[in-house]
Design a protein around this motif. Sequence first.
Motif, PDB file in Angstrom:
ATOM      1  N   ASP A   1      47.747  46.926  24.835  1.00  0.00           N
ATOM      2  CA  ASP A   1      47.580  45.990  23.725  1.00  0.00           C
ATOM      3  C   ASP A   1      46.687  44.807  24.123  1.00  0.00           C
ATOM      4  OD1 ASP A   1      49.267  44.692  25.454  1.00  0.00           O
ATOM      5  OD2 ASP A   1      50.962  44.581  24.076  1.00  0.00           O
ATOM      6  N   LYS A   2      46.167  44.855  25.366  1.00  0.00           N
ATOM      7  CA  LYS A   2      45.201  43.855  25.822  1.00  0.00           C
ATOM      8  C   LYS A   2      43.881  44.566  26.066  1.00  0.00           C
ATOM      9  CE  LYS A   2      48.523  40.744  28.083  1.00  0.00           C
ATOM     10  NZ  LYS A   2      48.864  40.040  29.340  1.00  0.00           N
ATOM     11  N   TYR A   3      42.855  44.184  25.305  1.00  0.00           N
ATOM     12  CA  TYR A   3      41.567  44.848  25.411  1.00  0.00           C
ATOM     13  C   TYR A   3      40.501  44.019  24.698  1.00  0.00           C
ATOM     14  CZ  TYR A   3      42.944  46.313  20.701  1.00  0.00           C
ATOM     15  OH  TYR A   3      43.367  46.322  19.390  1.00  0.00           O
ATOM     16  N   HIS A   4      39.254  44.407  24.893  1.00  0.00           N
ATOM     17  CA  HIS A   4      38.132  43.833  24.160  1.00  0.00           C
ATOM     18  C   HIS A   4      37.536  44.907  23.253  1.00  0.00           C
ATOM     19  CE1 HIS A   4      38.039  40.134  26.555  1.00  0.00           C
ATOM     20  NE2 HIS A   4      37.087  39.690  25.756  1.00  0.00           N
ATOM     21  N   GLU A   5      36.980  44.490  22.148  1.00  0.00           N
ATOM     22  CA  GLU A   5      36.283  45.397  21.236  1.00  0.00           C
ATOM     23  C   GLU A   5      34.792  45.046  21.198  1.00  0.00           C
ATOM     24  OE1 GLU A   5      39.434  46.939  17.859  1.00  0.00           O
ATOM     25  OE2 GLU A   5      38.261  45.128  17.447  1.00  0.00           O
ATOM     26  N   ILE A   6      33.961  46.071  21.287  1.00  0.00           N
ATOM     27  CA  ILE A   6      32.508  45.902  21.239  1.00  0.00           C
ATOM     28  C   ILE A   6      31.926  46.961  20.326  1.00  0.00           C
ATOM     29  CG2 ILE A   6      30.395  45.709  22.608  1.00  0.00           C
ATOM     30  CD1 ILE A   6      32.062  45.301  25.075  1.00  0.00           C
ATOM     31  N   ALA A   7      30.948  46.602  19.513  1.00  0.00           N
ATOM     32  CA  ALA A   7      30.272  47.572  18.659  1.00  0.00           C
ATOM     33  C   ALA A   7      29.490  48.558  19.524  1.00  0.00           C
ATOM     34  CB  ALA A   7      29.334  46.857  17.686  1.00  0.00           C
ATOM     35  N   ALA A   8      29.541  49.837  19.157  1.00  0.00           N
ATOM     36  CA  ALA A   8      28.960  50.895  19.985  1.00  0.00           C
ATOM     37  C   ALA A   8      27.452  50.768  20.142  1.00  0.00           C
ATOM     38  CB  ALA A   8      29.312  52.264  19.401  1.00  0.00           C
TER      39      ALA A   8
ATOM     40  N   ALA B   1      38.145  39.610  21.814  1.00  0.00           N
ATOM     41  CA  ALA B   1      39.282  39.805  22.720  1.00  0.00           C
ATOM     42  C   ALA B   1      40.567  39.991  21.923  1.00  0.00           C
ATOM     43  CB  ALA B   1      39.421  38.610  23.648  1.00  0.00           C
ATOM     44  N   HIS B   2      41.450  40.849  22.437  1.00  0.00           N
ATOM     45  CA  HIS B   2      42.767  41.068  21.842  1.00  0.00           C
ATOM     46  C   HIS B   2      43.836  40.946  22.929  1.00  0.00           C
ATOM     47  CE1 HIS B   2      41.346  42.622  17.898  1.00  0.00           C
ATOM     48  NE2 HIS B   2      40.309  43.024  18.604  1.00  0.00           N
ATOM     49  N   GLY B   3      44.906  40.255  22.602  1.00  0.00           N
ATOM     50  CA  GLY B   3      46.037  40.147  23.520  1.00  0.00           C
ATOM     51  C   GLY B   3      45.754  39.336  24.761  1.00  0.00           C
ATOM     52  N   GLY B   4      44.707  38.494  24.762  1.00  0.00           N
ATOM     53  CA  GLY B   4      44.394  37.688  25.936  1.00  0.00           C
ATOM     54  C   GLY B   4      43.694  38.444  27.042  1.00  0.00           C
ATOM     55  N   HIS B   5      43.085  39.576  26.725  1.00  0.00           N
ATOM     56  CA  HIS B   5      42.376  40.361  27.734  1.00  0.00           C
ATOM     57  C   HIS B   5      41.189  39.580  28.279  1.00  0.00           C
ATOM     58  CE1 HIS B   5      39.549  43.628  29.074  1.00  0.00           C
ATOM     59  NE2 HIS B   5      40.666  44.049  29.634  1.00  0.00           N
ATOM     60  N   THR B   6      41.057  39.499  29.614  1.00  0.00           N
ATOM     61  CA  THR B   6      39.952  38.772  30.248  1.00  0.00           C
ATOM     62  C   THR B   6      39.737  39.295  31.653  1.00  0.00           C
ATOM     63  OG1 THR B   6      39.132  36.588  30.905  1.00  0.00           O
ATOM     64  CG2 THR B   6      41.496  36.974  31.108  1.00  0.00           C
ATOM     65  N   THR B   7      38.521  39.090  32.178  1.00  0.00           N
ATOM     66  CA  THR B   7      38.227  39.454  33.563  1.00  0.00           C
ATOM     67  C   THR B   7      38.054  38.219  34.431  1.00  0.00           C
ATOM     68  OG1 THR B   7      35.837  39.489  33.163  1.00  0.00           O
ATOM     69  CG2 THR B   7      37.044  41.557  32.796  1.00  0.00           C
ATOM     70  N   ALA B   8      38.355  37.049  33.902  1.00  0.00           N
ATOM     71  CA  ALA B   8      38.178  35.796  34.640  1.00  0.00           C
ATOM     72  C   ALA B   8      38.925  35.846  35.978  1.00  0.00           C
ATOM     73  CB  ALA B   8      38.684  34.623  33.808  1.00  0.00           C
ATOM     74  N   GLY B   9      38.227  35.486  37.044  1.00  0.00           N
ATOM     75  CA  GLY B   9      38.834  35.474  38.370  1.00  0.00           C
ATOM     76  C   GLY B   9      38.945  36.835  39.017  1.00  0.00           C
ATOM     77  N   GLN B  10      38.392  37.873  38.395  1.00  0.00           N
ATOM     78  CA  GLN B  10      38.479  39.227  38.932  1.00  0.00           C
ATOM     79  C   GLN B  10      37.079  39.845  38.976  1.00  0.00           C
ATOM     80  OE1 GLN B  10      41.865  41.444  36.933  1.00  0.00           O
ATOM     81  NE2 GLN B  10      41.795  39.630  35.632  1.00  0.00           N
ATOM     82  N   THR B  11      36.953  40.914  39.748  1.00  0.00           N
ATOM     83  CA  THR B  11      35.690  41.649  39.838  1.00  0.00           C
ATOM     84  C   THR B  11      35.931  43.085  39.417  1.00  0.00           C
ATOM     85  OG1 THR B  11      34.910  40.256  41.664  1.00  0.00           O
ATOM     86  CG2 THR B  11      33.819  42.382  41.354  1.00  0.00           C
ATOM     87  N   HIS B  12      35.241  43.515  38.381  1.00  0.00           N
ATOM     88  CA  HIS B  12      35.373  44.879  37.870  1.00  0.00           C
ATOM     89  C   HIS B  12      33.995  45.535  37.861  1.00  0.00           C
ATOM     90  CE1 HIS B  12      38.893  42.791  36.132  1.00  0.00           C
ATOM     91  NE2 HIS B  12      39.493  43.956  36.308  1.00  0.00           N
ATOM     92  N   VAL B  13      33.773  46.477  38.769  1.00  0.00           N
ATOM     93  CA  VAL B  13      32.508  47.187  38.850  1.00  0.00           C
ATOM     94  C   VAL B  13      32.755  48.645  38.456  1.00  0.00           C
ATOM     95  CG1 VAL B  13      30.564  47.851  40.315  1.00  0.00           C
ATOM     96  CG2 VAL B  13      31.732  45.668  40.697  1.00  0.00           C
ATOM     97  N   VAL B  14      32.146  49.054  37.348  1.00  0.00           N
ATOM     98  CA  VAL B  14      32.323  50.404  36.814  1.00  0.00           C
ATOM     99  C   VAL B  14      31.234  51.304  37.395  1.00  0.00           C
ATOM    100  CG1 VAL B  14      32.440  51.812  34.725  1.00  0.00           C
ATOM    101  CG2 VAL B  14      33.305  49.463  34.694  1.00  0.00           C
ATOM    102  N   PRO B  15      31.595  52.443  38.001  1.00  0.00           N
ATOM    103  CA  PRO B  15      30.590  53.322  38.626  1.00  0.00           C
ATOM    104  C   PRO B  15      29.495  53.744  37.665  1.00  0.00           C
ATOM    105  CG  PRO B  15      32.821  54.018  39.208  1.00  0.00           C
ATOM    106  CD  PRO B  15      32.968  52.963  38.155  1.00  0.00           C
ATOM    107  N   THR B  16      28.307  53.972  38.222  1.00  0.00           N
ATOM    108  CA  THR B  16      27.155  54.371  37.421  1.00  0.00           C
ATOM    109  C   THR B  16      27.423  55.644  36.632  1.00  0.00           C
ATOM    110  OG1 THR B  16      25.677  53.365  39.049  1.00  0.00           O
ATOM    111  CG2 THR B  16      24.709  54.974  37.550  1.00  0.00           C
ATOM    112  N   LYS B  17      28.093  56.608  37.239  1.00  0.00           N
ATOM    113  CA  LYS B  17      28.366  57.875  36.558  1.00  0.00           C
ATOM    114  C   LYS B  17      29.227  57.655  35.326  1.00  0.00           C
ATOM    115  CE  LYS B  17      30.062  62.581  37.444  1.00  0.00           C
ATOM    116  NZ  LYS B  17      30.682  63.486  38.448  1.00  0.00           N
TER     117      LYS B  17
END
Length: 367
Positions: free
Chosen positions: A124-131, A185-201
Motif C-alpha cells: 500500500d506504499k508505492y509511487h505512480e508514474i504514467a507509462a 506518492a501513496h502511503g508515504g512511499h519514498t527513497t529518501a536516505g536510501q539507495t535503490h539501483v535497478v539492474p539494466t536488464k
Amino acid sequence: MKAHCHREGLLSAFQLASVAIPARDVKPILRNVKAIAETDRCTLMATDLELGIRLEVRGLKVEEPGEAILPAARLIAILREAQAEEVTIDADNDACHVTGPGMEFEMPSEDPANFPDLPTFTDDKYHEIAAGPLREMIRRTVFAAADESARYSMTGVLWELEGDKARLVATDGKRLALTEGATTAHGGHTTAGQTHVVPTKAMSLLERVLHDDAETVRVCLRPNEVLFRTERAVVYSRLVEGRYPNYREVFPKKPVVKVPLPILAFLAAVRQAAVMTDDESKKVVFHFGKKKLTMEAHGQTTGRSKVEMPVEYDGKALDISFNPAFLVDMLKVLPNDAPLELDLVDGASPALFQSEPNYSYLVMPLT
C-alpha cells in the motif's frame, strides 16, 4: 490446462516473458515458462531468480483451467514458424501438446509445483508514474549504465522517488544521464536516505512492458528489491548491491559558455566526423570558434575527417575532445526538435548537455 490461443499474441507474450529466462543454467526448470490458466485469463511466469515477470495473456479461450510448465525456446520456435491464426495448447505434468491446422507437436513437461513463486504487488506504499513518460525516462538513461563495475554499483539505474518527483540516474564513470518526471506518492512511499539501483536488464524489460502511454505504473522500492505493476504485468527484480557514486558532485558549478545546438544537424555532423575514428583513437576534437563548430578526427590507419557547422558561439576559441559514440547515444534518444544546450567550462572539465528542464547528460572529455 487447455487453452485456444491467438498465435501472434501468444508469441509476443512468450518473447517478452523470455527476457527473464536465465542465459546460463541456474535450475533446469527455469528454462521454461509457467502458465496459470484460469476461467477468464492466463498468466505467464518466468524468472532467473534475480529478475521475474508475471504477464497476463489476452485473446485466448481457456477450455480447462490449470497450471503447466511450457518449454519456452521450443514453443517460441513453433509459434514463429506456424502459419495458423490460432493454436491449442494442452499440457499437464508429463507433456505439452501444441496443435493447429495441419500441425501437431509434443514436448516433455514438468510438475509446475517445482517452479519458484514470484512476489506479488500487494503493497500500500508505492509511487505512480504514467507509462509514456516513464518509458522515455528509461530510454534516456539506461544506455549510460556500466556494463560491469568493481568499485561502485553502476550496473543499473538509480531511482530516487520523493513526493511528486521521480529521478533516474545512470553512469559508467565516463558519462552520466539524469532525467526527472512527475509522479504521485501513496502511503508515504519514498527513497529518501536510501539507495535503490535497478539492474539494466530489469529496466529494459520494464521498458518493453510499457505499451500503453496512458496507463499508470505502480512502483514499490523495497530495501533489496523492486516491483513494477502495470495493467498486464508485474516485473520483479533484485537490486544492485554496493555503493552508488555521489553524482551531484560531478556537475560543473559555473559553466563559462552556453551553446545552443540543433539536435538533427549536430547528430549528423558528429556521425560524419566519427567515420574516421578507429579502435586506437575513438576521439573527435571539437573546435569552438566564432559562429562555427569544427569537428576533426584522425585515425592511424583510416585517415582524417573535418566537418563544420554553424553555431551560436561568440566566446574565445575552445577545444574539447569526446568519444563520439557517447554523444550519438544521447542524441538518438531525444526528439529531433527538442532544445539542446551545451554548457562548457574549459577543454578539460566535464561537459554538460541539457535538454528541456528535466534532462541532463554529462560527458567526460578525452585527453
